[in-house]
Design a protein around this motif. Structure first.
Motif, PDB file in Angstrom:
ATOM      1  N   ALA A   1      18.884  36.033  77.993  1.00  0.00           N
ATOM      2  CA  ALA A   1      18.975  34.794  78.767  1.00  0.00           C
ATOM      3  C   ALA A   1      18.240  34.901  80.100  1.00  0.00           C
ATOM      4  O   ALA A   1      17.904  33.877  80.709  1.00  0.00           O
ATOM      5  CB  ALA A   1      20.441  34.433  79.003  1.00  0.00           C
ATOM      6  N   LEU A   2      17.977  36.130  80.554  1.00  0.00           N
ATOM      7  CA  LEU A   2      17.270  36.345  81.819  1.00  0.00           C
ATOM      8  C   LEU A   2      15.753  36.356  81.632  1.00  0.00           C
ATOM      9  O   LEU A   2      15.019  36.465  82.611  1.00  0.00           O
ATOM     10  CB  LEU A   2      17.728  37.668  82.445  1.00  0.00           C
ATOM     11  CG  LEU A   2      19.234  37.780  82.735  1.00  0.00           C
ATOM     12  CD1 LEU A   2      19.572  39.175  83.242  1.00  0.00           C
ATOM     13  CD2 LEU A   2      19.694  36.720  83.719  1.00  0.00           C
ATOM     14  N   ASP A   3      15.287  36.269  80.387  1.00  0.00           N
ATOM     15  CA  ASP A   3      13.858  36.230  80.059  1.00  0.00           C
ATOM     16  C   ASP A   3      13.105  37.386  80.722  1.00  0.00           C
ATOM     17  O   ASP A   3      12.148  37.179  81.479  1.00  0.00           O
ATOM     18  CB  ASP A   3      13.257  34.886  80.487  1.00  0.00           C
ATOM     19  CG  ASP A   3      11.877  34.652  79.873  1.00  0.00           C
ATOM     20  OD1 ASP A   3      11.580  35.284  78.843  1.00  0.00           O
ATOM     21  OD2 ASP A   3      11.106  33.855  80.437  1.00  0.00           O
ATOM     22  N   PRO A   4      13.483  38.635  80.431  1.00  0.00           N
ATOM     23  CA  PRO A   4      12.853  39.772  81.108  1.00  0.00           C
ATOM     24  C   PRO A   4      11.465  40.089  80.560  1.00  0.00           C
ATOM     25  O   PRO A   4      11.162  39.848  79.390  1.00  0.00           O
ATOM     26  CB  PRO A   4      13.823  40.916  80.812  1.00  0.00           C
ATOM     27  CG  PRO A   4      14.404  40.554  79.474  1.00  0.00           C
ATOM     28  CD  PRO A   4      14.525  39.055  79.474  1.00  0.00           C
ATOM     29  N   ASP A   5      10.640  40.657  81.420  1.00  0.00           N
ATOM     30  CA  ASP A   5       9.351  41.204  80.994  1.00  0.00           C
ATOM     31  C   ASP A   5       9.505  42.635  80.500  1.00  0.00           C
ATOM     32  O   ASP A   5       8.716  43.110  79.685  1.00  0.00           O
ATOM     33  CB  ASP A   5       8.348  41.162  82.152  1.00  0.00           C
ATOM     34  CG  ASP A   5       8.047  39.737  82.583  1.00  0.00           C
ATOM     35  OD1 ASP A   5       7.453  38.995  81.778  1.00  0.00           O
ATOM     36  OD2 ASP A   5       8.419  39.367  83.709  1.00  0.00           O
ATOM     37  N   ALA A   6      10.513  43.343  81.021  1.00  0.00           N
ATOM     38  CA  ALA A   6      10.807  44.710  80.591  1.00  0.00           C
ATOM     39  C   ALA A   6      12.298  44.955  80.755  1.00  0.00           C
ATOM     40  O   ALA A   6      12.947  44.363  81.630  1.00  0.00           O
ATOM     41  CB  ALA A   6      10.004  45.731  81.397  1.00  0.00           C
TER      42      ALA A   6
ATOM     43  N   ARG B   1      16.732  42.879  68.784  1.00  0.00           N
ATOM     44  CA  ARG B   1      16.734  41.516  69.330  1.00  0.00           C
ATOM     45  C   ARG B   1      16.187  41.475  70.749  1.00  0.00           C
ATOM     46  O   ARG B   1      15.896  40.407  71.281  1.00  0.00           O
ATOM     47  CB  ARG B   1      18.150  40.942  69.285  1.00  0.00           C
ATOM     48  CG  ARG B   1      18.582  40.541  67.876  1.00  0.00           C
ATOM     49  CD  ARG B   1      20.068  40.320  67.740  1.00  0.00           C
ATOM     50  NE  ARG B   1      20.646  39.664  68.900  1.00  0.00           N
ATOM     51  CZ  ARG B   1      21.926  39.748  69.242  1.00  0.00           C
ATOM     52  NH1 ARG B   1      22.755  40.474  68.522  1.00  0.00           N
ATOM     53  NH2 ARG B   1      22.390  39.112  70.292  1.00  0.00           N
ATOM     54  N   LEU B   2      16.064  42.636  71.382  1.00  0.00           N
ATOM     55  CA  LEU B   2      15.412  42.718  72.692  1.00  0.00           C
ATOM     56  C   LEU B   2      13.906  42.816  72.474  1.00  0.00           C
ATOM     57  O   LEU B   2      13.421  43.801  71.889  1.00  0.00           O
ATOM     58  CB  LEU B   2      15.901  43.954  73.464  1.00  0.00           C
ATOM     59  CG  LEU B   2      17.339  43.948  73.969  1.00  0.00           C
ATOM     60  CD1 LEU B   2      17.725  45.340  74.459  1.00  0.00           C
ATOM     61  CD2 LEU B   2      17.522  42.927  75.086  1.00  0.00           C
ATOM     62  N   ARG B   3      13.156  41.833  72.935  1.00  0.00           N
ATOM     63  CA  ARG B   3      11.709  41.834  72.701  1.00  0.00           C
ATOM     64  C   ARG B   3      10.918  41.492  73.962  1.00  0.00           C
ATOM     65  O   ARG B   3      10.061  40.597  73.955  1.00  0.00           O
ATOM     66  CB  ARG B   3      11.363  40.845  71.579  1.00  0.00           C
ATOM     67  CG  ARG B   3      11.935  41.243  70.218  1.00  0.00           C
ATOM     68  CD  ARG B   3      11.552  40.264  69.134  1.00  0.00           C
ATOM     69  NE  ARG B   3      12.090  40.662  67.847  1.00  0.00           N
ATOM     70  CZ  ARG B   3      11.972  39.948  66.727  1.00  0.00           C
ATOM     71  NH1 ARG B   3      11.306  38.787  66.768  1.00  0.00           N
ATOM     72  NH2 ARG B   3      12.487  40.371  65.600  1.00  0.00           N
ATOM     73  N   PRO B   4      11.174  42.170  75.067  1.00  0.00           N
ATOM     74  CA  PRO B   4      10.374  41.906  76.270  1.00  0.00           C
ATOM     75  C   PRO B   4       8.934  42.367  76.063  1.00  0.00           C
ATOM     76  O   PRO B   4       8.676  43.353  75.364  1.00  0.00           O
ATOM     77  CB  PRO B   4      11.080  42.724  77.348  1.00  0.00           C
ATOM     78  CG  PRO B   4      11.748  43.826  76.601  1.00  0.00           C
ATOM     79  CD  PRO B   4      12.157  43.250  75.279  1.00  0.00           C
ATOM     80  N   ALA B   5       8.013  41.665  76.682  1.00  0.00           N
ATOM     81  CA  ALA B   5       6.588  41.946  76.463  1.00  0.00           C
ATOM     82  C   ALA B   5       6.203  43.365  76.854  1.00  0.00           C
ATOM     83  O   ALA B   5       5.324  43.971  76.238  1.00  0.00           O
ATOM     84  CB  ALA B   5       5.751  40.933  77.246  1.00  0.00           C
ATOM     85  N   MET B   6       6.861  43.916  77.891  1.00  0.00           N
ATOM     86  CA  MET B   6       6.497  45.252  78.377  1.00  0.00           C
ATOM     87  C   MET B   6       7.389  46.346  77.801  1.00  0.00           C
ATOM     88  O   MET B   6       7.320  47.500  78.226  1.00  0.00           O
ATOM     89  CB  MET B   6       6.544  45.284  79.906  1.00  0.00           C
ATOM     90  CG  MET B   6       5.564  44.341  80.568  1.00  0.00           C
ATOM     91  SD  MET B   6       5.695  44.418  82.379  1.00  0.00           S
ATOM     92  CE  MET B   6       4.630  43.044  82.855  1.00  0.00           C
TER      93      MET B   6
ATOM     94  N   ALA C   1      15.377  53.908  66.561  1.00  0.00           N
ATOM     95  CA  ALA C   1      15.319  53.076  65.359  1.00  0.00           C
ATOM     96  C   ALA C   1      15.427  51.591  65.702  1.00  0.00           C
ATOM     97  O   ALA C   1      15.009  50.736  64.919  1.00  0.00           O
ATOM     98  CB  ALA C   1      16.431  53.484  64.388  1.00  0.00           C
ATOM     99  N   GLY C   2      15.970  51.297  66.869  1.00  0.00           N
ATOM    100  CA  GLY C   2      16.079  49.915  67.329  1.00  0.00           C
ATOM    101  C   GLY C   2      14.924  49.488  68.219  1.00  0.00           C
ATOM    102  O   GLY C   2      14.989  48.411  68.841  1.00  0.00           O
ATOM    103  N   GLY C   3      13.886  50.315  68.307  1.00  0.00           N
ATOM    104  CA  GLY C   3      12.705  49.958  69.094  1.00  0.00           C
ATOM    105  C   GLY C   3      12.735  50.410  70.533  1.00  0.00           C
ATOM    106  O   GLY C   3      11.826  50.075  71.308  1.00  0.00           O
ATOM    107  N   VAL C   4      13.744  51.191  70.931  1.00  0.00           N
ATOM    108  CA  VAL C   4      13.832  51.688  72.307  1.00  0.00           C
ATOM    109  C   VAL C   4      12.911  52.894  72.456  1.00  0.00           C
ATOM    110  O   VAL C   4      12.882  53.792  71.606  1.00  0.00           O
ATOM    111  CB  VAL C   4      15.282  52.084  72.657  1.00  0.00           C
ATOM    112  CG1 VAL C   4      15.364  52.686  74.053  1.00  0.00           C
ATOM    113  CG2 VAL C   4      16.198  50.872  72.550  1.00  0.00           C
ATOM    114  N   LYS C   5      12.149  52.926  73.541  1.00  0.00           N
ATOM    115  CA  LYS C   5      11.242  54.037  73.828  1.00  0.00           C
ATOM    116  C   LYS C   5      11.849  54.877  74.950  1.00  0.00           C
ATOM    117  O   LYS C   5      12.257  54.353  75.973  1.00  0.00           O
ATOM    118  CB  LYS C   5       9.872  53.506  74.236  1.00  0.00           C
ATOM    119  CG  LYS C   5       9.230  52.617  73.174  1.00  0.00           C
ATOM    120  CD  LYS C   5       8.004  51.911  73.716  1.00  0.00           C
ATOM    121  CE  LYS C   5       7.453  50.907  72.703  1.00  0.00           C
ATOM    122  NZ  LYS C   5       6.314  50.144  73.240  1.00  0.00           N
TER     123      LYS C   5
END
Length: 369
Positions: free
Chosen positions: A172-177, A201-206, A230-234
């Motif tokens: 809801a905060l529309d984060p970039d990262a 479900r977290l898909r920030p551009a950065m 596995a959930g896309g976290v780096k």
């Protein structure tokens, strides 16, 4: 030794609270003494059993363990107010006419504050917003939104479903990262099949970036890293990355082991950042160790983000925590570096937070005018 001290102090508080509550007229009139004290002893035995089990297990042992930790927190709050009432009345020798009423007020205050502390721990974390100006930030990145979440302590009491509600708050905060500042789990990997879909479900551009905290290393850190990956976290483990031209994230692997072993807490920082990077650099470190903070400021880091302290979690432990961590919670400036320490979204130990509610931090990055 620490466990022995906790059990001893907890037992003292348990029987003190039981004794003072039974001194209240309405309680004595309704409950026979034998029933009251048998119940108090049974509850005390259950409390000690739960303390020995602990609350980190992912099976049935969590329930008695969590009850015991929360009961210890309730006893602490009750003891404060009942003892204050006893001190005011000289344990009943002064103000004899008013002593029963003052004791009753102490009991009501203790129950009320305990209930509020449990409510603060159970409610959704607050969104705390902060604008930070970074001198090296390119003008093109002015207004970049970075969301930080720390100390989720996922485990038996907080599962993927709980984290899913936090993901909704973050989106809801529309984060970039998005950055996760350590203690993602209580100890062990949570082995919840829904964790990866929730994280995706977290898909920030950065990107979504994470660092380890001390609790990851209390269990299988490698397993935790794998299931979050596995959930896309780096993960950043004494590594830095340029997430946008002129904006760097530098993440430290947990320094808790170095602190406990008396080793150099700055070693990872020195290896990772031997010289200043061009642009703006944000350092992620779970623990805001004062030696690390001072060294990071000397290395011209622009912004440092930490968690770990929980803000003390339950007052007045705030003051004890601040003796070890002078940068306890909130925003600080050290030289030209800014530091933000989050209270964290979850909690540890008793399911209680007193005057230190959970939080998710939204940072809007501003370029130097």
């Amino acid at each position: 030794m620490f466990s022995i001290i906790i059990n001893f102090v907890g037992s003292l508080m348990h029987f003190y609270v039981a004794h003072r509550l039974y001194a209240l007229g309405p309680v004595r009139a309704r409950v026979p003494a034998r029933v009251w004290w048998v119940g108090a002893v049974v509850l005390w035995a259950f409390y000690l059993w739960g303390v020995q089990l602990g609350d980190a297990a992912l099976d049935w042992r969590w329930w008695p363990g969590q009850f015991s930790m929360t009961w210890l927190g309730v006893l602490f709050c009750m003891t404060q107010y009942l003892l204050l009432a006893d001190i005011i009345t000289g344990f009943g020798f002064w103000l004899r006419t008013w002593a029963p009423r003052i004791l009753a007020l102490g009991a009501i205050a203790g129950v009320s504050v305990s209930g509020f502390a449990i409510f603060q721990a159970m409610r959704a974390p607050a969104i705390v917003e902060q604008e930070v100006t970074l001198p090296g930030l390119p003008k093109a990145l002015d207004g970049t939104v970075l969301v930080a979440i720390s100390d989720t302590h996922l485990g038996a009491q907080r599962r993927a479903e709980w984290l899913g509600a936090r993901v909704d708050q973050i989106n809801a905060l529309d984060p970039d990262a998005v950055v996760m500042l350590g203690d993602q789990v209580e100890d062990e990997p949570i082995n919840d099949a829904q964790l990866a879909p929730v994280l995706k479900r977290l898909r920030p551009a950065m990107g979504v970036w994470a660092i380890t905290g001390n609790h990851e290393y209390y269990g299988d850190a490698g397993g935790t890293i794998h299931e979050f990956s596995a959930g896309g976290v780096k993960w950043l483990r004494d590594q830095h990355v340029e997430i946008a031209p002129g904006l760097h994230l530098a993440g430290l692997d947990d320094i808790g082991r170095a602190r406990r072993g008396g080793r150099d807490v700055n070693a990872g920082l020195e290896r990772m950042l031997p010289k200043r990077l061009d642009g703006a650099t944000i350092l992620l470190s779970h623990i805001p160790d004062p030696l690390l903070v001072e060294r990071a400021a000397q290395k011209d880091i622009d912004l440092m983000l930490s968690g770990h302290t929980h803000g003390g979690q339950v007052w007045p432990f705030t003051y004890l925590a601040q003796r070890e961590f002078p940068y306890l919670v909130g925003w600080y400036r050290i030289g030209h570096m800014q530091l933000v320490v989050s209270r964290g979204a979850g909690g540890w130990g008793p399911r209680m937070r007193l005057w230190q509610p959970g939080e998710i931090v939204k940072l809007t990055l501003r370029a130097q005018p």
